[in-house]
Write an enzyme that holds these catalytic residues in place. Structure first.
Site, PDB file in Angstrom:
ATOM      1  N   ASP A 136      -2.663  -0.773  -8.539  1.00 41.61           N
ATOM      2  CA  ASP A 136      -2.893   0.623  -8.181  1.00 41.61           C
ATOM      3  C   ASP A 136      -1.539   1.328  -8.192  1.00 41.61           C
ATOM      4  OD1 ASP A 136      -4.059   2.968  -7.284  1.00 41.61           O
ATOM      5  OD2 ASP A 136      -4.200   2.309  -5.195  1.00 41.61           O
ATOM      6  N   LEU A 137      -1.556   2.643  -8.181  1.00 43.46           N
ATOM      7  CA  LEU A 137      -0.302   3.402  -8.240  1.00 43.46           C
ATOM      8  C   LEU A 137       0.098   3.926  -6.863  1.00 43.46           C
ATOM      9  CD1 LEU A 137       2.048   4.611  -9.739  1.00 43.46           C
ATOM     10  CD2 LEU A 137       0.528   6.365 -10.662  1.00 43.46           C
ATOM     11  N   ASP A 138      -0.613   4.940  -6.361  1.00 43.34           N
ATOM     12  CA  ASP A 138      -0.253   5.532  -5.065  1.00 43.34           C
ATOM     13  C   ASP A 138      -0.517   4.549  -3.935  1.00 43.34           C
ATOM     14  OD1 ASP A 138       0.330   8.550  -5.695  1.00 43.34           O
ATOM     15  OD2 ASP A 138      -1.457   8.024  -6.847  1.00 43.34           O
ATOM     16  N   ASP A 178      -4.729  -0.470  -2.245  1.00 41.31           N
ATOM     17  CA  ASP A 178      -4.508  -0.104  -0.842  1.00 41.31           C
ATOM     18  C   ASP A 178      -5.617   0.743  -0.244  1.00 41.31           C
ATOM     19  OD1 ASP A 178      -3.855   2.282  -2.344  1.00 41.31           O
ATOM     20  OD2 ASP A 178      -2.891   3.018  -0.515  1.00 41.31           O
TER      21      ASP A 178
END
Length: 257
Positions: free
Chosen positions: A28-30, A203
């Site tokens: 995932d990124l953020d 997350d």
């Protein structure tokens, strides 16, 4: 999909040498590769991240993918195009390692935009993000409006035959169907991912489908900054811990080559 593993049941990430090889890495990124910022556009490219992703892409022979709620173009902006395999808008758009792109039909999504914009006009601390394939309503700066935003999103989804994806201080109105788990499975069914062991880091609630899919493929699921029940089996404490773990991971992979 059972989301019932509480924080005390999560374990530290297993020793890298215990992970089967070859490995496919899904990130995932953020909140994982980058800290969550007050506004999405405040996340900017970082040379350390670009270098890390470029090195991982090479070391894993292309078995690296980003699974994000952002659009493909925004992911490329932040990651400076370092990763070819990308799933954007939680799987509604997907780019394979050969560069081909598949996008879902955004039928009726734009019918929601004016209503969402009107809601934000009444509550100035709300932010509406038009992703073309989805409409996201962020209430990070107005957490007291959570229930109103959730009711609005549910009603708009009902009226237009859409679905709602909840996340960190955001409700996203989107077409029914595909998830990050579907995107992971799509990647795993084709080269260079086929036959590898998926390791996924996420997350948020939007990552739970990816955790379940990774487990179905015999892989490893890692929740970053866990704050509630989850499908994941392992945890890392935050983006800084992810950076350290990825560097260790990279060193281990390069040692194996």
């Amino acid at each position: 999909m059972a989301i019932n593993r509480a924080l005390p049941d999560l374990r530290p990430v297993p020793d890298l040498k215990d992970l089967s090889s070859p490995i496919a890495l899904f990130l995932d990124l953020d909140g994982v590769l980058a800290p969550i910022m007050p506004r999405p556009e405040m996340v900017v490219p970082e040379s350390a991240l670009t270098h890390r992703l470029t090195a991982l892409q090479t070391a894993l022979s292309g078995r690296l993918a980003i699974l994000s709620g952002r659009t493909l173009s925004d992911i490329d902006r932040i990651c400076e195009g370092a990763v070819t395999a990308v799933a954007g808008v939680h799987g509604l758009e997907l780019r394979h390692t050969d560069g081909s792109v598949r996008r879902d039909n955004p039928t009726h999504v734009q019918d929601v935009f004016e209503e969402a914009f009107a809601l934000a006009a009444r509550h100035r601390r709300l932010m509406v993000e038009n992703k073309a394939l989805a409409i996201a309503i962020h209430y990070r700066h107005a957490p007291e409006l959570q229930e109103e935003v959730r009711r609005f999103a549910a009603e708009q989804a009902r009226l237009h035959g859409l679905s709602v994806q909840s996340g960190h201080f955001v409700e996203e109105i989107r077409p029914k169907g595909r998830t990050k788990g579907d995107a992971l499975s799509d990647f795993m069914s084709l080269p260079p991912f086929a036959g590898a062991v998926p390791v996924v880091l996420g997350d948020d609630l939007t990552d739970e489908h990816a955790f379940a899919a990774a487990e179905d493929w015999g892989g490893v699921s890692i929740r970053v900054t866990p704050d509630g029940p989850t499908q994941a089996r392992y945890y890392l404490s935050g983006p800084d811990a992810v950076s350290d773990w990825l560097d260790d991971f990279l060193n281990a992979v390069e040692t194996q080559v």
